[in-house]
Design an enzyme around this catalytic site. Structure first.
Site, PDB file in Angstrom:
ATOM      1  CG  HIS A  58      -0.420   0.293   2.465  1.00 36.78           C
ATOM      2  ND1 HIS A  58       0.156  -0.803   3.551  1.00 36.78           N
ATOM      3  CD2 HIS A  58       0.177   1.311   3.204  1.00 36.78           C
ATOM      4  CE1 HIS A  58       0.555  -0.480   4.525  1.00 36.78           C
ATOM      5  NE2 HIS A  58       0.625   0.742   4.373  1.00 36.78           N
ATOM      6  CG  ASP A  88      -0.046  -4.064   2.823  1.00 35.09           C
ATOM      7  OD1 ASP A  88       0.059  -3.494   1.584  1.00 35.09           O
ATOM      8  OD2 ASP A  88       0.188  -3.451   3.834  1.00 35.09           O
ATOM      9  CB  SER A 165       3.262   1.898   6.484  1.00 33.32           C
ATOM     10  OG  SER A 165       2.304   1.957   7.430  1.00 33.32           O
TER      11      SER A 165
END
Length: 300
Positions: A58, A88, A165
Site C-alpha cells: 500500500h 500487502d 509502514s
C-alpha cells in the site's frame, strides 16, 4: 556509553537496532500530476547488498518508481520489481550501483510468545525510530485489503510510529521476522509476481447441517459452499457444480471459503487435487487441475 554498560534489556534492543537500523530506509512516493495519488512516504528494509528493498504494497500502490532515503544521508531512486496486494508486500530495487547495508531475514517460526521484538522505521529519512515490545501471539490471521486472509501474522504490543509502514519487526537476534516476506520475495524474484492456484469457483462459508455431518461421519461444523462456477474453468471441466459443499482438499479439512483459498497455493498449479464434496447428501470426489490465479481475481 558502551553497550556492555547497559542493562540486558537495553543491550538487546540497542544491539538489534545497531544491526538492522542502517538497512531501514524511508520510501518516498512522489505525487503524480493528473492522477489521484498525492504522494506519500513509508519505510522499507534493504535485504540484499545490491539493493532489494522490502516494503508494504500500500506504500507504493500505483507507482513504478520511488525515492529512497538512507540513514547515512544517501538518496537514490528505486523501481518497483513486483508487489502482492494480497499480503500487502512489495519488492523494490535501488538503481544505485553501490553496496548497501542489509538486514537478515530470520525464521519467524522460531519466535515464541513473550519474546522481545523491535519495530524499526525511518519516517524522516535520516534516523530510525524504534519501539520495543513482546510477541503477544503467533499464527494469527488478518484479512488484507483484497479480502484474502494473510496467514501466520505476528501480533505484538510494540507501538508503530507514523511513517513506519513497511518497516521491519526485528528479533533480539537482529533478524527480520517474517517467513511470509521470504516467500513473497522468492516468488517475485523468480516469477515477477506471487503465483496462486485457481480452480474457478466462488464459495462462501456455511454451517454443515448436523444430521448430514453425523450421517457422513464428519466432525467439522462448517464447509465451503460453491455458489458460482466459472464457465470453462478447471472446476467446471471437472464437474464441480454450484450447491456442492467442499469438505476437504487433498485430505485437508475445508471449513470455509478462506480454507479453500489458503490451500490453493502455488505448488498446486498444474497438479491434480482431489476435492471431497457433498452433492445430493452423498460424498463425491472430484479431481481438478488448478490453473494460475490471475492477479486480484475474486473467485477461488
Amino acid at each position: 556509553m558502551e553497550l556492555t554498560e547497559l542493562d540486558p534489556y537495553s543491550q538487546a534492543v540497542v544491539g538489534a537496532v545497531d544491526a538492522v537500523g542502517p538497512a531501514v530506509v524511508r520510501v518516498e512516493v512522489p505525487p503524480e500530476p493528473g492522477r489521484r495519488r498525492r504522494g506519500g512516504s513509508g519505510s522499507g528494509v534493504i535485504i540484499s547488498p545490491d539493493g532489494l528493498v522490502l516494503t508494504n504494497s500500500h506504500v507504493v500502490e500505483g507507482v513504478s518508481s520511488v525515492r529512497l532515503a538512507l540513514s547515512d544521508g544517501r538518496r537514490m531512486e528505486a523501481r518497483l520489481v513486483g508487489d502482492d496486494a494480497h499480503t500487502d508486500l512489495a519488492l523494490l530495487r535501488a538503481t544505485d550501483d553501490s553496496t548497501l547495508p542489509t538486514a537478515r531475514l530470520g525464521d519467524s517460526k522460531q519466535l515464541r510468545r513473550g519474546q522481545l521484538v523491535i519495530a524499526i522505521g525511518n519516517p524522516l529519512g535520516f534516523e530510525s525510530t524504534v519501539t520495543a515490545g513482546v510477541v503477544s501471539a503467533l499464527g494469527r490471521t488478518l484479512r488484507g485489503r483484497t479480502g484474502m486472509l494473510i496467514d501466520d501474522v505476528i501480533q505484538t504490543d510494540a507501538a508503530l510510529n507514523p511513517g513506519n509502514s513497511g518497516g521491519p519487526l526485528v528479533s533480539a537476534h537482529g533478524e527480520v521476522a517474517s517467513n511470509t516476506a521470504s516467500y513473497v520475495l522468492s516468488e517475485i524474484v523468480r516469477h515477477g509476481r506471487v503465483r496462486r492456484a485457481f480452480i474457478g469457483v466462488a464459495a462462501q462459508t456455511v454451517p454443515l447441517p448436523r444430521r448430514l455431518g453425523l450421517a457422513l461421519g464428519l466432525e467439522q461444523s462448517f464447509a465451503a459452499a460453491v455458489t458460482e462456477v466459472t464457465p470453462e474453468g478447471p472446476a467446471a471441466r471437472a464437474g464441480l457444480k454450484a450447491g456442492n459443499l467442499v469438505v476437504t482438499l487433498d485430505g485437508e479439512r475445508v471449513t470455509g471459503s478462506d480454507d479453500l483459498v489458503r490451500l490453493l497455493s502455488a505448488g498446486r498449479i498444474g497438479a491434480s487435487v482431489t476435492l471431497s464434496v457433498i452433492a445430493d447428501a452423498k460424498f463425491k470426489e472430484i479431481v481438478i487441475v488448478p490453473a494460475e490465479r490471475e492477479a486480484l481475481r475474486e473467485a477461488s
